[in-house]
Design an enzyme around this catalytic site. Structure first.
Site, mmCIF file in Angstrom:
data_model
loop_
_atom_site.group_PDB
_atom_site.id
_atom_site.type_symbol
_atom_site.label_atom_id
_atom_site.label_comp_id
_atom_site.label_asym_id
_atom_site.label_seq_id
_atom_site.Cartn_x
_atom_site.Cartn_y
_atom_site.Cartn_z
ATOM 1 N N ARG B 93 -17.943 3.579 0.246
ATOM 2 C CA ARG B 93 -17.697 2.732 1.420
ATOM 3 C C ARG B 93 -16.660 3.382 2.337
ATOM 4 N NH1 ARG B 93 -13.652 1.281 3.150
ATOM 5 N NH2 ARG B 93 -12.866 0.208 1.323
ATOM 6 N N GLU B 136 1.087 10.333 8.463
ATOM 7 C CA GLU B 136 1.777 11.605 8.261
ATOM 8 C C GLU B 136 2.603 11.510 6.992
ATOM 9 O OE1 GLU B 136 3.948 12.591 11.792
ATOM 10 O OE2 GLU B 136 2.099 12.668 12.994
ATOM 11 N N PRO B 137 3.051 12.666 6.481
ATOM 12 C CA PRO B 137 3.819 12.623 5.231
ATOM 13 C C PRO B 137 4.990 11.640 5.317
ATOM 14 C CG PRO B 137 3.344 14.900 5.839
ATOM 15 C CD PRO B 137 2.807 14.041 6.932
ATOM 16 N N TRP B 165 -3.147 12.303 3.666
ATOM 17 C CA TRP B 165 -3.975 11.212 3.136
ATOM 18 C C TRP B 165 -5.215 10.972 3.983
ATOM 19 C CZ3 TRP B 165 -2.590 10.161 -1.520
ATOM 20 C CH2 TRP B 165 -1.224 10.215 -1.875
ATOM 21 N N ASN B 244 -11.688 -2.587 13.124
ATOM 22 C CA ASN B 244 -13.079 -2.538 12.684
ATOM 23 C C ASN B 244 -13.203 -2.129 11.227
ATOM 24 O OD1 ASN B 244 -14.508 -3.481 14.779
ATOM 25 N ND2 ASN B 244 -14.829 -1.483 15.740
ATOM 26 N N ALA B 245 -12.394 -1.164 10.836
ATOM 27 C CA ALA B 245 -12.477 -0.693 9.456
ATOM 28 C C ALA B 245 -12.000 -1.786 8.499
ATOM 29 C CB ALA B 245 -11.646 0.569 9.287
ATOM 30 N N ARG B 246 -10.942 -2.471 8.883
ATOM 31 C CA ARG B 246 -10.416 -3.545 8.016
ATOM 32 C C ARG B 246 -11.436 -4.661 7.851
ATOM 33 N NH1 ARG B 246 -4.508 -3.579 11.006
ATOM 34 N NH2 ARG B 246 -3.752 -1.733 9.917
ATOM 35 N N GLU B 366 -5.306 1.306 5.399
ATOM 36 C CA GLU B 366 -5.689 0.347 6.452
ATOM 37 C C GLU B 366 -4.688 -0.800 6.533
ATOM 38 O OE1 GLU B 366 -8.191 0.654 8.480
ATOM 39 O OE2 GLU B 366 -9.286 2.299 7.560
ATOM 40 N N PHE B 386 9.123 -6.244 10.998
ATOM 41 C CA PHE B 386 8.780 -4.899 10.504
ATOM 42 C C PHE B 386 10.029 -4.038 10.434
ATOM 43 C CE2 PHE B 386 5.039 -6.528 12.611
ATOM 44 C CZ PHE B 386 4.037 -6.232 11.713
HETATM 45 C C1 LIG Z 1 -6.965 7.281 -0.693
HETATM 46 C C2 LIG Z 1 -6.321 7.123 0.623
HETATM 47 C C3 LIG Z 1 -7.020 7.444 1.778
HETATM 48 C C4 LIG Z 1 -6.416 7.357 3.014
HETATM 49 N N1 LIG Z 1 -7.102 7.706 4.138
HETATM 50 C C5 LIG Z 1 -6.463 7.747 5.332
HETATM 51 C C6 LIG Z 1 -7.101 8.249 6.502
HETATM 52 O O1 LIG Z 1 -8.291 8.593 6.451
HETATM 53 N N2 LIG Z 1 -6.417 8.349 7.638
HETATM 54 C C7 LIG Z 1 -5.107 7.968 7.726
HETATM 55 O O2 LIG Z 1 -4.544 8.092 8.787
HETATM 56 N N3 LIG Z 1 -4.470 7.479 6.650
HETATM 57 C C8 LIG Z 1 -5.103 7.368 5.459
HETATM 58 N N4 LIG Z 1 -4.455 6.892 4.353
HETATM 59 C C9 LIG Z 1 -3.060 6.572 4.464
HETATM 60 C C10 LIG Z 1 -2.741 5.075 4.446
HETATM 61 O O3 LIG Z 1 -3.146 4.469 5.625
HETATM 62 C C11 LIG Z 1 -1.236 4.935 4.203
HETATM 63 O O4 LIG Z 1 -1.021 5.311 2.860
HETATM 64 C C12 LIG Z 1 -0.733 3.541 4.445
HETATM 65 O O5 LIG Z 1 -0.697 3.264 5.821
HETATM 66 C C13 LIG Z 1 0.652 3.302 3.854
HETATM 67 O O6 LIG Z 1 1.520 4.315 4.189
HETATM 68 P P1 LIG Z 1 2.408 5.065 3.076
HETATM 69 O O7 LIG Z 1 1.505 5.493 1.989
HETATM 70 O O8 LIG Z 1 3.156 6.088 3.776
HETATM 71 O O9 LIG Z 1 3.327 3.953 2.518
HETATM 72 P P2 LIG Z 1 4.704 3.416 3.141
HETATM 73 O O10 LIG Z 1 4.486 3.030 4.526
HETATM 74 O O11 LIG Z 1 5.771 4.362 2.806
HETATM 75 O O12 LIG Z 1 4.873 2.111 2.266
HETATM 76 C C14 LIG Z 1 5.399 2.110 0.922
HETATM 77 C C15 LIG Z 1 5.598 0.665 0.483
HETATM 78 O O13 LIG Z 1 6.552 0.056 1.342
HETATM 79 C C16 LIG Z 1 6.043 -1.104 1.909
HETATM 80 N N5 LIG Z 1 6.577 -1.250 3.250
HETATM 81 C C17 LIG Z 1 6.591 -0.340 4.269
HETATM 82 N N6 LIG Z 1 7.166 -0.864 5.354
HETATM 83 C C18 LIG Z 1 7.525 -2.123 5.036
HETATM 84 C C19 LIG Z 1 8.154 -3.163 5.736
HETATM 85 N N7 LIG Z 1 8.555 -3.063 6.986
HETATM 86 N N8 LIG Z 1 8.381 -4.323 5.089
HETATM 87 C C20 LIG Z 1 7.993 -4.504 3.805
HETATM 88 N N9 LIG Z 1 7.361 -3.540 3.103
HETATM 89 C C21 LIG Z 1 7.161 -2.362 3.714
HETATM 90 C C22 LIG Z 1 4.540 -0.913 1.916
HETATM 91 O O14 LIG Z 1 3.862 -2.152 1.965
HETATM 92 C C23 LIG Z 1 4.372 -0.202 0.614
HETATM 93 O O15 LIG Z 1 4.346 -1.133 -0.437
HETATM 94 C C24 LIG Z 1 -5.068 6.925 3.102
HETATM 95 C C25 LIG Z 1 -4.397 6.567 1.938
HETATM 96 C C26 LIG Z 1 -5.005 6.652 0.714
HETATM 97 C C27 LIG Z 1 -4.256 6.262 -0.515
#
Ligand SMILES: Cc1cc2nc3c(=O)[nH]c(=O)nc-3n(C[C@H](O)[C@H](O)[C@H](O)COP(=O)(O)OP(=O)(O)OC[C@H]3O[C@@H](n4cnc5c(N)ncnc54)[C@H](O)[C@@H]3O)c2cc1C
Ligand SMILES: Cc1cc2nc3c(=O)[nH]c(=O)nc-3n(C[C@H](O)[C@H](O)[C@H](O)COP(=O)(O)OP(=O)(O)OC[C@H]3O[C@@H](n4cnc5c(N)ncnc54)[C@H](O)[C@@H]3O)c2cc1C
Lengths: 309, 390, 252
Positions: B93, B136-137, B165, B244-246, B366, B386
């Site tokens: 999916r 981004e990282p 990711w 849309n994806a969500r 997402e 946020f």
């Molecule tokens: C398998 C996979 C595929 C992916 N594919 C894509 C892709 O195709 N394109 C793309 O762009 N991205 C992609 N992603 C990235 C994904 O969108 C991000 O991982 C996601 O947005 C969360 O970011 P992060 O991992 O940096 O976590 P962080 O933002 O660092 O969050 C870490 C934790 O902190 C919490 N948190 C963060 N901010 C707050 C806040 N203000 N208040 C309370 N809690 C908070 C989060 O809920 C989470 O529990 C993918 C990720 C995975 C795992």
């Protein structure tokens, strides 16, 4: 009411189902004649008790099977209210085509026949029985081995007629023998071996039996996992194939729940296992407590006897 | 045994004939092609190329988009497609979500006529694969602070930075990349062959193993001027894709949950302990009834949201609620189903542990569960939380 | 040269069948599908069209719900859809065959494909019967067909195995399952099918005379319960068991 039976040929002689057709129709009364397309088995047909006349219809058109050519060739000799064939593939085609040509209704694959005439047959792959009333004249095809055959000892007169009939279906080449290595998911009969077979080479005994009855050979997961020679495509069960044949024969299989998941909806289950406590006996319609070494040769022998009579 | 999808409230009866036919096509494909092969794909960590081709042949990519060779289906049909695919595997999916909602959609909505003509028909047929580079990282939940930037060098744009990711990255022919041009977020189309662009695969995932996840690295990556998406500026671009994806995920999660429910039910009926099928024990029945309840609610939520998408009466917060709720319930059901399977539940013979591990990613990408809570919190109170800055 | 394919809608083979009040309870059947052998006929009909036949006409006879078969056929390439609508819960072979053959005459097709038997009744009367009424030749249990000039070349399951045959002139072929893979409709096909009109006609519109039925359904019943499992000791019992397989279970 006169009955016309169109005989079934098998192996260049009369198929035993023909005597069963005579047996089935004798309960309704009336004169019984048998038509032998291509003349095959006419002298045997004449010996069935209760047959009053055999018409051997011969001609070049019978050299290979062409449904319409055969029907057109025998049509002029069908003189009765009830036309009967066996319910083999060819039997069904002939009864349907003859019925349409004579504007008779046809009911196929009947398993019982009462005065009146009402017939019953199985529908929805055996999930229900349908009782149908038919008015005469009509055509019926009859399932083999559901009616008692008429006895021998008859002595009917044989009339041989030569016909010439145009054919439109020409056989160009024979491609393969029927029934080579069937897939378990497709076959009507499956015989599976388990760990109790002891060694993968012993599966050859199962193949021997399978050949006799046109079955596919399957296996339990333990057999597939233990022996490289037994491919996963043969595995029956939860993580293998789900099969629903009319007959499933489990040999040296304990009957673990995951195996049962793949075969318990089979219509009939025959289990052969040396352990009287094996759970497979809990789902088996017929269970034989014995080793495969003793039973498989006997099974082969008796099946082959049944298949050839 | 034929798959009987849980449909306690007969939502099926609300579908049109075409929607049902489309659902059946995808369902049969999943049954024939995904279920027998998914464990191998996961073990090897590959998304088989035949799947791409076959998904393309079915004509389901970019489902709700109209024109340019796209299917032009209802949002309900799009949801059904996601549900059936995810009943197979979330990774499958994901492939379709990224392609359709995250790459085809922004080109379709914000791209130039030439961009649409060039990419959309070939993406709809599955010939070209796309990926979406936002995360981004160092910037996940707050992409607004992203570092990747583009410079206008007169004849071309120069891209520098890295994305992380990124689903489909390594197998993609093109990437829609979000980067800052003069401090404003803009979308750029980067092609596989572009100089200075690489997409190394990220290995070692315990989740979505049959989906490719990659880094996108831009080192003085030169791209022609006509590859900027002309019609959008700021976070609205990426966020509208995510809506849309969500939406698709809210349906997809139902599919994963249905799969876990079926497996749990069958297992509970056949597993005998203490002399009785475990399905006959009240604690197990309680779990099954909870699953039924949650799946049914999730289905109604997704269905109604589809209608609102079709009517254009939706708001993004409604999508947040559906994504968050349905992924949450699916993950809980996967865990519960795993539990009902006992030790067998950890085996790859059953789909449950795979779904469970997959859904952990689905919960995060997402918009994480938390982020959707914050979106709803802001909607309820009018106060954003946020960040600590006002 | 047109190709007609006859499609029957039947309960999906996985559907549960229950009998209530001496009739199969149709309302309890949740999934209806094109009868599986008919699907092979449809697949081959599409192949014939791809190799040059002019038009592919899909024909079904049955209640309103059966029109779904036609839409499915359109989704994979049928050009023209004819539905003879009838609510009869049972039709004798004469009625079905005269309806279908007059629908085929209306379609002006001289090649007709159908399944070797329908998955509900498993009769196998329709193909040969319709061929007889039309005066066409008939080839049964076909697994593959191709057009070779004016002739059709087909593979059929004969009594001794697979054989390749040729048939000339107008003909009807009944299909068995073979190696041929069924194609999946795609979304574009489904959306186009939605727009394709179905010629929905009543039996009276065919201008044929349907006489009073000569076969009638008296009752449906559930199959008798299987006898309880029987257990035998030793290999000596094999002969008895084989006899039971034949006479009691009727499976060999
Ligand atoms: C398998 C996979 C595929 C992916 N594919 C894509 C892709 O195709 N394109 C793309 O762009 N991205 C992609 N992603 C990235 C994904 O969108 C991000 O991982 C996601 O947005 C969360 O970011 P992060 O991992 O940096 O976590 P962080 O933002 O660092 O969050 C870490 C934790 O902190 C919490 N948190 C963060 N901010 C707050 C806040 N203000 N208040 C309370 N809690 C908070 C989060 O809920 C989470 O529990 C993918 C990720 C995975 C795992
Ligand atoms: C998740 C999971 C999925 C599984 N999926 C499947 C599946 O799809 N299919 C499957 O089959 N299994 C499956 N299994 C395995 C299943 O649990 C059993 O282990 C397996 O079915 C046992 O195979 P068996 O009956 O051949 O072997 P055993 O259980 O070892 O039984 C051998 C039997 O042979 C009998 N025997 C021994 N010698 C002779 C002799 N000379 N003559 C006659 N009988 C003899 C013994 O009495 C015994 O009953 C699965 C297991 C798990 C955990």
């Amino acid at each position: 009411m006169d009955v016309v039976i169109i005989s079934e040929a098998g192996n260049e002689s009369l198929h035993p189902v023909t005597a069963q057709l005579v047996g089935a129709s004798s309960s309704i009364g009336g004169k019984i004649s048998v038509i032998c397309p291509g003349g095959i088995g006419s002298s045997e047909a004449a010996m069935i008790a209760g047959v009053s006349k055999v018409i051997s219809v011969e001609g070049d058109c019978f050299a290979s099977y062409d449904c319409m050519a055969w029907c057109n060739a025998i049509l002029p000799f069908i003189d009765g209210d009830l036309v009967m064939t066996s319910s083999s593939a060819i039997g069904r085609e002939i009864s349907a085509a003859i019925a349409a040509k004579k504007d008779f209704p046809v009911v196929q694959d009947i398993t019982s026949l009462n005065d009146g005439i009402s017939v019953s047959r199985s529908i929805f792959s055996g999930k229900a029985i349908e009782e149908v009333g038919v008015s005469l004249p009509c055509a019926l095809s009859v399932r083999a081995n559901t009616f008692q055959p008429a006895e021998g000892g008859g002595n009917a007169e044989i009339t041989t007629i030569n016909v010439s009939q145009e054919v439109s279906v020409a056989v160009k080449e024979a491609l393969a023998k029927a029934g080579e290595r069937l897939d378990v998911a497709e076959a009507n009969i499956v015989i599976s071996g388990g760990r109790g077979m002891g060694d993968p080479s012993n599966f050859s005994h199962l193949y021997d039996v399978a050949e006799e009855i046109g079955a596919a050979v399957g296996a339990s997961r333990a057999a597939v996992d233990t022996w490289e020679e037994i491919p996963h495509s043969m595995q029956v069960g939860q993580t293998g194939k789900t099969v629903t044949p009319s007959l499933y024969i489990a040999v040296g299989i304990s009957g673990a729940i995951q195996h049962l998941a793949g075969m318990r909806s089979s219509k009939y289950i025959l289990a052969i296992n040396k352990d009287p406590e094996a759970p497979i006996f809990g789902v088996a319609d017929y269970g034989i407590v014995a080793t495969w070494e003793e039973s498989i040769p006997a099974l082969k022998e008796h099946l082959s006897a049944v298949m050839s009579d | 045994m034929a798959y009987e999808a849980l449909d306690f409230y007969d939502i099926d009866s609300l579908l049109t004939d075409e929607e049902r036919m489309i659902r059946d096509v995808v369902r049969d494909w999943v049954e024939e092609r995904i279920l027998p092969n998914i464990e191998d794909a996961c073990r090897e960590g590959v998304f088989p190329d035949e799947w791409r081709a076959e998904i393309g042949e079915m004509g389901i990519l970019g489902a709700p988009l109209k024109g340019y060779g796209c299917p032009g289906l209802s949002y309900t049909a799009y949801g059904l497609i996601c549900r059936e695919l995810e009943r197979g595997d979330s990774g499958v999916r994901s492939f379709a979500s990224v392609q359709g909602s995250l790459v085809m959609y922004p080109i379709w909505d914000f791209g130039s006529e030439e961009q649409k003509e060039k990419y959309l028909p070939r993406m709809a047929s599955g010939e070209l694969v796309g990926c979406f580079g936002l995360t981004e990282p160092d910037y996940g939940s707050n992409p607004g602070d992203m570092l990747t930037k583009a410079e206008d060098r007169g004849d071309y744009f120069l891209l520098n930075g890295a994305k992380m990711w990124i689903t489909n990255g390594t197998i993609a022919d093109l990437a829609v990349v979000w980067a800052k041009l003069d401090g404003v977020i803009r979308g750029f189309i980067v092609e596989k062959e572009d100089e200075g662009f690489t997409a190394p695969e990220m290995k070692g995932k315990h989740s979505l193993k049959a989906s490719i996840t990659s880094e996108l690295v831009f080192q003085d990556c030169k791209i022609p001027k006509d590859r900027i998406l002309p019609d959008v500026r700021g976070l609205r671009g990426p966020f509208s894709c995510l809506n849309n994806a969500r939406f698709g995920i809210s349906w997809g999660a139902v599919g994963a949950a249905q799969s876990c429910f079926n497996s749990a039910k069958e297992y509970a009926l056949s597993r005998i302990q203490f002399g009785h099928p475990i399905a006959s024990f009240q604690l197990v029945q309680n779990k099954l009834s909870w699953m039924l309840r949650e799946i049914t609610k999730g289905q109604l939520l997704a269905y109604h949201l589809g209608k609102k998408k079709d009517d254009g009466t939706w708001i993004p917060e409604q999508i947040s609620l559906a994504k968050m709720n349905n992924v949450d319930m699916a993950l809980e059901i996967a865990r519960m189903s795993r539990d009902i399977h006992g030790a067998n539940g950890i085996l790859d013979e059953y789909p449950v542990m795979r779904h469970m591990a997959n859904l952990e990613s689905v919960k995060t990408y997402e918009g994480t569960h938390d982020i959707h809570n914050l979106i709803l919190g802001r909607h309820i109170t009018g106060i954003q939380s946020f960040t600590r800055e006002p | 040269m047109g190709v007609a394919v006859l499609l029957k809608q039947v309960p999906d083979t996985t559907a549960k069948i229950s009998v209530s009040g001496s009739r199969v309870d149709e309302s309890a059947i949740t999934k209806w599908s094109i009868s599986p052998y008919d699907e092979y006929a449809l697949e081959s009909a599409i192949a014939l069209k791809e190799s040059g036949a002019d038009e592919l006409v899909a024909i079904t006879c049955g209640p309103q719900r059966a029109s779904k078969c036609l839409t499915e056929a359109a989704a994979v390439g049928a050009d023209r859809l004819i539905h003879i609508v009838t609510d009869a819960d049972f039709m004798d072979s004469c009625t079905v065959q005269s309806i279908l053959s007059s629908a085929i005459e209306r379609s002006e097709c001289d090649i007709v494909l159908c399944g070797k038997q329908a998955a509900d009744t498993n009769s196998g009367s329709t193909g040969p019967g319709v061929a007889s009424l039309l005066g066409y030749s008939c080839v049964g249990s076909v697994t593959e067909v191709s057009m070779d000039g004016g002739k059709l070349s087909a593979t059929r399951l004969g009594a001794t195995g697979l054989e390749r045959i040729e048939v000339s002139g107008p003909c009807l072929l009944t299909f068995d399952k073979g190696e041929v893979e069924l194609r999946r409709p795609n979304v574009r096909g489904i959306m186009m099918a939605k727009k394709k009109p179905i010629e929905s006609i009543g039996v009276e519109d065919l201008g044929i005379e349907i006489g009073s039925p000569r076969a009638s359904l008296q009752s449906h019943s559930s199959p008798p319960d299987k006898p309880p499992g029987q257990k035998f000791e030793g290999a000596g019992s094999i002969e008895v068991v084989v006899g039971k397989l034949r006479d009691e279970a009727n499976v060999i």
